[in-house]
Design an enzyme around this catalytic site. Structure first.
Site, PDB file in Angstrom:
ATOM      1  CB  SER A   1      -0.946   0.009   1.199  1.00 18.24           C
ATOM      2  OG  SER A   1      -0.229  -0.024   2.418  1.00 18.24           O
TER       3      SER A   1
ATOM      4  CG  HIS B   1      -4.149  -0.949  -1.871  1.00 17.64           C
ATOM      5  ND1 HIS B   1      -4.636   0.323  -2.079  1.00 17.64           N
ATOM      6  CD2 HIS B   1      -3.889  -1.029  -0.535  1.00 17.64           C
ATOM      7  CE1 HIS B   1      -4.657   0.985  -0.930  1.00 17.64           C
ATOM      8  NE2 HIS B   1      -4.213   0.182   0.018  1.00 17.64           N
TER       9      HIS B   1
ATOM     10  CE  LYS C   1      -7.289   0.239   0.795  1.00 12.48           C
ATOM     11  NZ  LYS C   1      -8.019  -0.294   1.970  1.00 12.48           N
TER      12      LYS C   1
END
Length: 393
Positions: free
Chosen positions: A182, A210, A241
């Site tokens: 990240s 991610h 996300k």
């Protein structure tokens, strides 16, 4: 007069200020978009995890509103008592299909999914072998499990092998890595680590927070990107996300999911998602399946912005994803660069210790599918102006 037992915290805060690490929270006054308003200033937003722009997608809005009208604003209970609704089960079925696994269980956050899972599947008799740059939620889960923790240097598969060779064959072992790291934006060494897990009989776990919505076919993640389906026992993903809403999930075998429903403390002791959140997540899955071109736009924008930063002479590390660090070294300089960019209309948050090493402070930028080329060129021009002024380039 009572003495304040927390008075020492003021000293700690003053130390942060002296080190240039004290940050005031910036306030978002509009929607979470590529160009939006923070602290009364319109800025190009390079600090959001909203990779695909789904936080404001019409389909997600409509489904969330419809679910609220039909089912109310909350579930009123934890999943194991009275808080499991049909819409939660539907979301888990859709995610399992999306991730090509037998089953999925949804948690209240990606942090809870990681920490709760590691703590549940391991005991004090076990060993976890972890990449040194794995997410804080993995680190906390390892500590909560009370397992022996062995850390190997970042992406150093040979070092991980040496750790495993030194362990008794009878020990239960968990080998764990981020799919996308990240803070640096590089990819985990999944194929080699999967081979290592098979060789030494490890449980293989990947935090794909991610990568979901970003890598692989229709955004299925790094397991799909590297073609290691069936070789990863525990996949963790996020719904907050690229999916654009809130929550985390664990994908794997039916036995794993059933066990977590009985033993994962965040699942057992947290109220389940509001119907609107679950409905928005289901809509997001529909969008990435039906509109894969938004992922293509994300990558087009990513390549353009990375190339621009590189041409200007910024250090972007080893990034392989839309997460592109601008590494400057000292924390005070990183924060100054971030603040000056904000004055120029670009929000790129500064990151310092302990999130990253002391000499690796940076701005962490993330490009989204909804940035226009004009937005990104504006940001690059601001980086050039401020970077030269501060001597970063």
């Amino acid at each position: 007069m009572r003495t304040d037992p927390l008075a020492y915290l003021w000293v700690e805060l003053e130390t942060l200020k002296q080190q240039g690490l004290y940050r005031r929270l910036r306030i978002l006054e509009d929607e979470q978009k590529a160009k939006t308003t923070f602290d009364h200033r319109q800025v190009v937003n390079l600090s959001s995890n909203n990779y695909l722009g789904l936080t404001t997608h019409p389909k997600l809005r409509e489904r969330a509103l419809a679910a609220t009208r039909r089912l109310g604003v909350g579930s009123g209970s934890v999943r194991t008592i009275a808080g499991t609704m049909d819409i939660h089960m539907e979301l888990e079925r859709r995610l399992a299909e999306f991730k090509n696994t037998e089953a999925v269980v949804v948690f209240q956050s990606g942090f809870a999914a990681n920490a709760g899972t590691v703590a549940a599947v391991l005991t004090s008799d076990d060993v976890v072998v972890s990449d040194e740059l794995n997410h804080a939620s993995i680190v906390d889960g390892c500590r909560l499990s009370r397992a022996t923790i062995k850390v190997f240097p970042h992406k150093d598969v040979d070092a991980a092998r040496r750790v495993l060779q030194a362990l008794p064959a009878s020990k239960r072992k968990l080998l764990i890595t981020d799919g996308v790291f990240s803070m640096d934006g590089d990819l985990g060494a999944l194929p080699d680590l999967c081979a290592l897990a098979e060789e030494f009989g490890c449980i293989m776990m990947v935090d794909d927070a991610h990568a979901s919505g970003v890598f692989g076919k229709n955004g299925r993640g790094t397991i799909d990107h590297f073609g290691v389906h069936g070789r990863v026992d525990i996949q963790v993903g996020t719904l907050s996300k690229a999916i654009g809403a809130l929550g985390g999930y664990v994908a794997g075998s039916r036995a794993l999911v059933d066990f977590l429903c009985h033993r994962a403390r965040p699942f057992l002791f947290s109220t389940s998602h509001p119907p609107a959140v679950a409905a928005a997540c289901i809509a997001a899955i529909d969008v990435v399946m039906e509109e894969p071109q938004i992922i293509d736009r994300l990558w087009d924008n990513t390549r353009f912005f990375k190339a621009g930063l590189t041409a200007l002479g910024f250090n972007t590390g080893m990034s392989e994803s839309p997460i592109t660090p601008v590494i400057v070294g000292e924390a005070a300089l990183a924060m100054k660069l971030s603040d000056r960019l904000f004055e120029e209309g670009v929000f790129a948050q500064g990151i310092g210790f302990p999130t990253v090493p002391r000499d690796r402070a940076r701005l962490r930028t993330i490009v989204t599918a909804t940035h226009t080329r004009d937005d990104l060129q504006f940001a690059l021009d601001a980086f050039a102006k401020v970077g030269r002024r501060l001597g970063v380039i």
